[in-house]
Design an enzyme around this catalytic site. Structure first.
Site, mmCIF file in Angstrom:
data_model
loop_
_atom_site.group_PDB
_atom_site.id
_atom_site.type_symbol
_atom_site.label_atom_id
_atom_site.label_comp_id
_atom_site.label_asym_id
_atom_site.label_seq_id
_atom_site.Cartn_x
_atom_site.Cartn_y
_atom_site.Cartn_z
ATOM 1 N N HIS A 1 0.493 4.206 -2.696
ATOM 2 C CA HIS A 1 0.192 5.579 -2.285
ATOM 3 C C HIS A 1 1.339 6.533 -2.589
ATOM 4 O O HIS A 1 1.119 7.737 -2.706
ATOM 5 C CB HIS A 1 -0.169 5.619 -0.801
ATOM 6 C CG HIS A 1 -1.570 5.173 -0.519
ATOM 7 N ND1 HIS A 1 -2.333 5.693 0.498
ATOM 8 C CD2 HIS A 1 -2.365 4.258 -1.138
ATOM 9 C CE1 HIS A 1 -3.542 5.120 0.498
ATOM 10 N NE2 HIS A 1 -3.573 4.244 -0.480
ATOM 11 N N ARG B 1 0.829 -1.213 0.000
ATOM 12 C CA ARG B 1 0.000 0.000 0.000
ATOM 13 C C ARG B 1 0.861 1.260 0.000
ATOM 14 O O ARG B 1 0.530 2.250 -0.678
ATOM 15 C CB ARG B 1 -0.926 -0.017 1.224
ATOM 16 C CG ARG B 1 -1.934 1.130 1.290
ATOM 17 C CD ARG B 1 -2.926 0.892 2.424
ATOM 18 N NE ARG B 1 -3.970 1.920 2.449
ATOM 19 C CZ ARG B 1 -4.028 2.911 3.335
ATOM 20 N NH1 ARG B 1 -3.073 3.033 4.254
ATOM 21 N NH2 ARG B 1 -5.014 3.779 3.301
ATOM 22 N N ASN C 1 -4.083 8.673 4.131
ATOM 23 C CA ASN C 1 -2.908 8.084 4.775
ATOM 24 C C ASN C 1 -2.910 8.224 6.296
ATOM 25 O O ASN C 1 -2.297 7.422 6.991
ATOM 26 C CB ASN C 1 -1.623 8.753 4.247
ATOM 27 C CG ASN C 1 -1.363 8.449 2.785
ATOM 28 O OD1 ASN C 1 -1.615 7.343 2.315
ATOM 29 N ND2 ASN C 1 -0.870 9.446 2.060
ATOM 30 N N HIS D 1 -5.991 -6.326 -1.938
ATOM 31 C CA HIS D 1 -6.847 -6.419 -0.754
ATOM 32 C C HIS D 1 -7.167 -7.872 -0.394
ATOM 33 O O HIS D 1 -8.010 -8.123 0.461
ATOM 34 C CB HIS D 1 -8.137 -5.622 -0.950
ATOM 35 C CG HIS D 1 -7.943 -4.151 -0.803
ATOM 36 N ND1 HIS D 1 -8.970 -3.238 -0.939
ATOM 37 C CD2 HIS D 1 -6.843 -3.409 -0.529
ATOM 38 C CE1 HIS D 1 -8.504 -2.015 -0.756
ATOM 39 N NE2 HIS D 1 -7.216 -2.095 -0.514
#
Length: 266
Positions: A11, A7, A39, A139
């Site tokens: 990001h 992740r 975040n 996920h």
């Protein structure tokens, strides 16, 4: 930490490219992207990247960027939990800036982004609809906070009632209780990188709003069905999409710098 590190890479790359800007803490002239809504209190794993970077600096100072360390760590995280591998391109350099506002514009919001919005956000980065559905398969591991799925389990109709009831046991409807209680994104095999994420979507057991919109009568339904039936296709497309994502606007040549520590500019 596998899900968290993958992740972090995602990001990072979606905000001014894969330049480790997300790793910068607040400092002189820096408003950290870690403060962005998407975040704040959820991005984690920074200390893992810091420890890798410290070891690399000791062996080979001033050569390997934080951006490359993060890209490699994301790939290795996938492998460690049984997911696919891929060849990571190297040579990225680190930014000397961060952009919190751009982070809030470019990163998906799990609680309310619809399919068109998600497609648009990925398209902005040069990623296709197939790339988006494949990358969402990350996920298959990791956890989400109650505050990110409360609206889904209490208010949405395209959710399995038993699944919603199970998730509600540790995520009360009150907006002031249990916000940070965690639940696995994939209830079936929460720590294995596999295609169960897509099988869950077929039965309306996607935990996040932004998960279930991928299978809700729209143009991505067919890709979800494909990946639910063919794990090898998912793994191949996920690996390809991770390479594409890792290629978003890298700083090369004399642009940027190679940071000594990842949380601050030189």
């Amino acid at each position: 930490m596998a899900a968290s590190i993958i992740r972090l890479h995602f990001h990072d790359c979606f905000v001014q490219g894969c330049d480790a800007s997300l790793l910068l803490k607040d400092g002189k002239g820096i408003i950290s992207e870690q403060n962005a809504r998407q975040n704040f209190q959820s991005a984690r794993g920074f200390e893992v990247i810091d420890s890798i970077k410290a070891a690399v600096e000791e062996a080979c100072p001033g050569v390997v960027s934080c951006a490359d360390v993060l890209a490699l760590a994301a790939r290795d995280s996938s492998v460690y939990v049984g997911g696919p591998t891929w060849t990571v391109k190297l040579g990225r350099r680190d930014s000397t800036t961060a952009n919190k506002d751009l982070a809030e514009q470019n990163l998906p919001i799990a609680t309310n982004d619809d399919l068109d919005k998600l497609i648009s956000l990925f398209d902005r980065q040069g990623l296709s609809v197939k790339d988006m559905v494949a990358l969402s398969g990350a996920h298959t591991i990791g956890q989400a906070r109650c505050i990110t799925f409360r609206g889904r389990i209490y208010n949405e109709t395209n959710i399995d009632s038993g699944f919603a009831k199970t998730r509600s046991r540790r995520c009360p409807s009150s907006p002031v209780v249990g916000n940070n209680t965690l639940a696995p994104l994939d209830l079936v095999t929460p720590n294995s990188f596999d295609n169960n994420y897509y099988k869950n979507l077929l039965t309306n057991k996607g935990l996040l709003h932004s998960d279930q919109v991928l299978f809700n009568g729209g143009p991505t339904d067919g890709i979800v069905r494909l990946y639910s039936n063919h794990q090898a296709a998912f793994f191949s497309d996920f690996a390809d999409a991770m390479v594409k994502m890792g290629d978003i606007c890298p700083l090369v040549g004399s642009a940027g710098e190679v940071r000594k520590i990842c949380s601050a500019t030189n």
